[in-house]
Design a protein around this motif. Structure first.
Motif, PDB file in Angstrom:
ATOM      1  N   TYR A  50      34.080  49.770  53.258  1.00  0.00           N
ATOM      2  CA  TYR A  50      34.493  47.869  53.920  1.00  0.00           C
ATOM      3  C   TYR A  50      35.470  47.598  52.148  1.00  0.00           C
ATOM      4  N   LEU A  51      34.325  47.633  51.193  1.00  0.00           N
ATOM      5  CA  LEU A  51      34.309  46.989  49.970  1.00  0.00           C
ATOM      6  C   LEU A  51      35.724  47.746  49.285  1.00  0.00           C
ATOM      7  N   THR A  52      35.318  49.549  49.837  1.00  0.00           N
ATOM      8  CA  THR A  52      36.994  49.591  48.756  1.00  0.00           C
ATOM      9  C   THR A  52      37.776  49.576  49.329  1.00  0.00           C
ATOM     10  N   LEU A  53      38.051  49.149  50.387  1.00  0.00           N
ATOM     11  CA  LEU A  53      39.377  49.139  50.971  1.00  0.00           C
ATOM     12  C   LEU A  53      39.760  47.667  50.408  1.00  0.00           C
ATOM     13  N   TRP A  54      38.757  46.787  50.042  1.00  0.00           N
ATOM     14  CA  TRP A  54      39.808  45.168  49.367  1.00  0.00           C
ATOM     15  C   TRP A  54      39.817  45.345  47.947  1.00  0.00           C
ATOM     16  N   ASP A  55      39.570  46.369  47.459  1.00  0.00           N
ATOM     17  CA  ASP A  55      40.292  46.231  46.027  1.00  0.00           C
ATOM     18  C   ASP A  55      41.913  48.060  46.081  1.00  0.00           C
ATOM     19  N   ASP A  56      41.618  48.337  47.372  1.00  0.00           N
ATOM     20  CA  ASP A  56      43.161  49.327  46.934  1.00  0.00           C
ATOM     21  C   ASP A  56      44.498  48.166  47.368  1.00  0.00           C
ATOM     22  N   ALA A  92      29.345  34.346  41.073  1.00  0.00           N
ATOM     23  CA  ALA A  92      28.049  34.739  41.555  1.00  0.00           C
ATOM     24  C   ALA A  92      28.639  35.964  42.241  1.00  0.00           C
ATOM     25  N   PHE A  93      29.882  36.362  42.756  1.00  0.00           N
ATOM     26  CA  PHE A  93      31.006  37.618  43.381  1.00  0.00           C
ATOM     27  C   PHE A  93      31.523  38.256  43.229  1.00  0.00           C
ATOM     28  N   THR A  94      32.958  37.981  41.951  1.00  0.00           N
ATOM     29  CA  THR A  94      33.513  37.947  41.278  1.00  0.00           C
ATOM     30  C   THR A  94      32.695  39.004  39.798  1.00  0.00           C
ATOM     31  N   GLY A  95      31.862  38.439  39.138  1.00  0.00           N
ATOM     32  CA  GLY A  95      31.050  38.485  37.948  1.00  0.00           C
ATOM     33  C   GLY A  95      30.388  39.829  38.397  1.00  0.00           C
ATOM     34  N   MET A  96      30.917  40.636  39.839  1.00  0.00           N
ATOM     35  CA  MET A  96      29.667  42.268  39.809  1.00  0.00           C
ATOM     36  C   MET A  96      30.890  42.927  40.185  1.00  0.00           C
ATOM     37  N   SER A  97      30.552  44.305  39.673  1.00  0.00           N
ATOM     38  CA  SER A  97      31.671  45.314  40.143  1.00  0.00           C
ATOM     39  C   SER A  97      31.256  45.483  41.707  1.00  0.00           C
ATOM     40  N   ARG A  98      31.877  46.197  42.301  1.00  0.00           N
ATOM     41  CA  ARG A  98      31.685  47.443  44.142  1.00  0.00           C
ATOM     42  C   ARG A  98      30.922  47.399  43.456  1.00  0.00           C
TER      43      ARG A  98
END
Length: 217
Positions: free
Chosen positions: A104-110, A180-186
């Motif tokens: 799911y999270l990989t889809l957002w980086d596509d 808090a979320f953008t500072g984390m890698s996938r």
């Protein structure tokens, strides 16, 4: 009968597809997915979709009874998103939560699918019916996998809970841009949420283990 050589009266609306454009069902689905992503569910009118596809609005209603039906069809037929989520169900049951979160999270980086998802999730927060439609579109294919479809109600609820959790994470990271979320890698996000997703899906995992240990296993 209308004479094809006679020009229509001024102000008359042409009926049917525009000259030089295909007017196919696929054109409508392509246009619908694009506009739903750009404008959200409420902002993408049937007339705007018809204009983008180069067809008369009546042709859309010939193929699809209403806008929710068109939305579901566009997601199912012209997006890799549901299929990728369905594929995540296969594999080691002990890693199911990690696989689903990663998929799911990989889809957002596509590069192509990410903007589509952002538009669709905006639909979820700006439309009365958007959230339900987006959740159904994203996770309906998972529910159709035979072992999920045959699972008890608590397993189906687990899929819904997993979907809501992941959608919330994606909304915070990719739409709202919370630090808090953008500072984390996938990878870090997957590590953080995978245990919860695994817990939501535990009835499905337990059912699979029971089947594997049953007669003939």
């Amino acid at each position: 009968m209308t004479d094809p050589d006679v020009d229509p009266p001024k102000g008359a609306r042409p009926v049917g597809r525009r000259a030089g454009e295909s007017g196919t069902r696929e054109d409508i689905l392509d246009a619908a997915l694009t506009l739903f992503a750009e404008r959200g569910f409420d902002g993408a009118s049937m007339r705007a979709i018809a204009d983008a596809a180069g067809v008369d609005p009546a042709l859309i209603r010939h193929f699809f009874t209403d806008k929710p039906s068109l939305f579901a069809a566009a997601m199912a037929a012209h997006s890799e998103i549901p299929q990728r989520m369905a594929e995540a169900v296969s594999g080691d049951p002990g890693q199911l939560g990690r696989r689903v979160a990663e998929a799911y999270l990989t889809l957002w980086d596509d590069a192509e699918l990410g903007p589509v998802l952002q538009g669709l999730v905006r639909s979820a927060v700006t439309s009365e019916h958007g959230g339900e439609l987006v959740a159904e579109a994203l996770f309906s294919q998972m529910s159709k996998v035979p072992e999920v479809a045959a699972a008890p109600p608590e397993a189906t609820r687990g899929v819904a809970l997993a979907g809501a959790h992941l959608m919330g994470v994606a909304l915070a990271r990719n739409v709202l841009g919370l630090s808090a979320f953008t500072g984390m890698s996938r990878e870090e996000l997957v590590e953080a949420v995978a245990p919860s997703i695994q817990r939501y899906l535990s009835p499905l995992v337990e059912r699979r283990a029971s089947n594997d240990d049953g007669p003939g296993a």
